[in-house]
Write a protein that holds these residues in place. Structure first.
Motif, PDB file in Angstrom:
ATOM      1  N   LYS A 153       0.824  -1.211   0.000  1.00 34.72           N
ATOM      2  CA  LYS A 153       0.000   0.000   0.000  1.00 34.72           C
ATOM      3  C   LYS A 153       0.858   1.262   0.000  1.00 34.72           C
ATOM      4  O   LYS A 153       0.433   2.310  -0.497  1.00 34.72           O
ATOM      5  CB  LYS A 153      -0.920   0.002   1.219  1.00 34.72           C
TER       6      LYS A 153
ATOM      7  N   MET B 203       0.415   4.735  -2.198  1.00 38.84           N
ATOM      8  CA  MET B 203       0.337   6.033  -1.536  1.00 38.84           C
ATOM      9  C   MET B 203       1.391   6.989  -2.098  1.00 38.84           C
ATOM     10  O   MET B 203       1.101   8.153  -2.401  1.00 38.84           O
ATOM     11  CB  MET B 203       0.531   5.872  -0.035  1.00 38.84           C
TER      12      MET B 203
ATOM     13  N   ASP C  90      -4.261  13.864  -3.040  1.00 39.65           N
ATOM     14  CA  ASP C  90      -4.424  13.648  -1.597  1.00 39.65           C
ATOM     15  C   ASP C  90      -5.912  13.573  -1.306  1.00 39.65           C
ATOM     16  O   ASP C  90      -6.674  14.455  -1.701  1.00 39.65           O
ATOM     17  CB  ASP C  90      -3.779  14.793  -0.819  1.00 39.65           C
TER      18      ASP C  90
END
Length: 241
Positions: free
Chosen positions: A50, A54, A63
């Motif tokens: 992950k 990100m 974001d």
């Protein structure tokens, strides 16, 4: 125009890309933030999980955090900060210096978020092999003083870390907040009020003239310590002169 400003920068300039992550990205031929933004997301997830997804989002300028008013805060269960220094820490004095700087930033954040005192501290220590140790403890009296926070953090460090490896990163978080002091017979109210007034004065000077306007003596022993603004930045960029 953010792409013009950041896409040619080395990928390690991106927040949360430390030494180990940089090595993994470089092995995937990712050298710049542009490379990361354009890289296949499924391959990133395969190699970094992950975190890879990100980081790609950050590289693309995305974001999902909700937009809030500047004075709107969540009801935080804990407030903390961490630091990865430009070199490994090699002594208790190194650690003590960084803990003082981190404690100042965390206490300042706690005040900014409307909390007066904290009852609990958590220390996170990461060594140069990226092994992490976590230690939690209660304060004898709830506190908002950086000196008391850093002293307690140093006690936890000494009880946790045996210097088998060097230290790569440190973090402090405060929790269990209260707006009332819990006094006891051995609590020196006048001494605490004097220290609290001093810390408020120092913080006001920094807000007006910058955090480098006034420093503790131990911070002056190395130039890199003086350059840190831990409250608003998590690390010192590699190669900064």
């Amino acid at each position: 125009n953010f792409k013009e400003k950041i896409y040619n920068l080395p990928v390690e300039n991106l927040l949360y890309v430390g030494r180990a992550t940089k090595r993994k990205l470089n092995k995937l031929t990712i050298k710049t933030i542009r490379d990361l933004a354009r890289f296949d997301e499924s391959v990133l997830q395969l190699h970094l999980g992950k975190v890879g997804v990100m980081l790609k989002s950050y590289a693309m300028g995305l974001d999902n955090s909700p937009v809030k008013k500047y004075d709107e805060f969540d009801d935080y269960k804990s407030i903390g900060n961490s630091l990865t220094f430009y070199r490994d820490l090699e002594s208790n004095l190194d650690v003590e210096t960084l803990l003082i700087l981190i404690a100042e930033s965390v206490c300042s954040r706690m005040t900014d978020y409307g909390y007066k005192y904290a009852r609990t501290i958590t220390l996170v220590v990461t060594d140069n092999l990226l092994s992490t140790s976590i230690k939690m403890s209660k304060f004898v009296h709830p506190t908002n003083l950086p000196s008391e926070v850093s002293d307690k953090a140093m006690q936890l460090f000494k009880s946790t870390f045996n210097w088998t490896n060097r230290v790569r990163g440190l973090g402090i978080s405060l929790s269990d907040f209260t707006n009332e002091e819990q006094l006891s017979f051995d609590f020196d109210v006048k001494d605490h009020e004097r220290k609290e007034t001093l810390e408020k004065t120092v913080e006001n000077i920094r807000k007006r003239f910058g955090r480098s306007a006034i420093s503790r003596a131990v911070v002056l022993r190395e130039e890199k310590f003086q350059e840190l603004d831990i409250k608003y930045g998590h690390s010192l960029p590699n190669g900064k002169k």
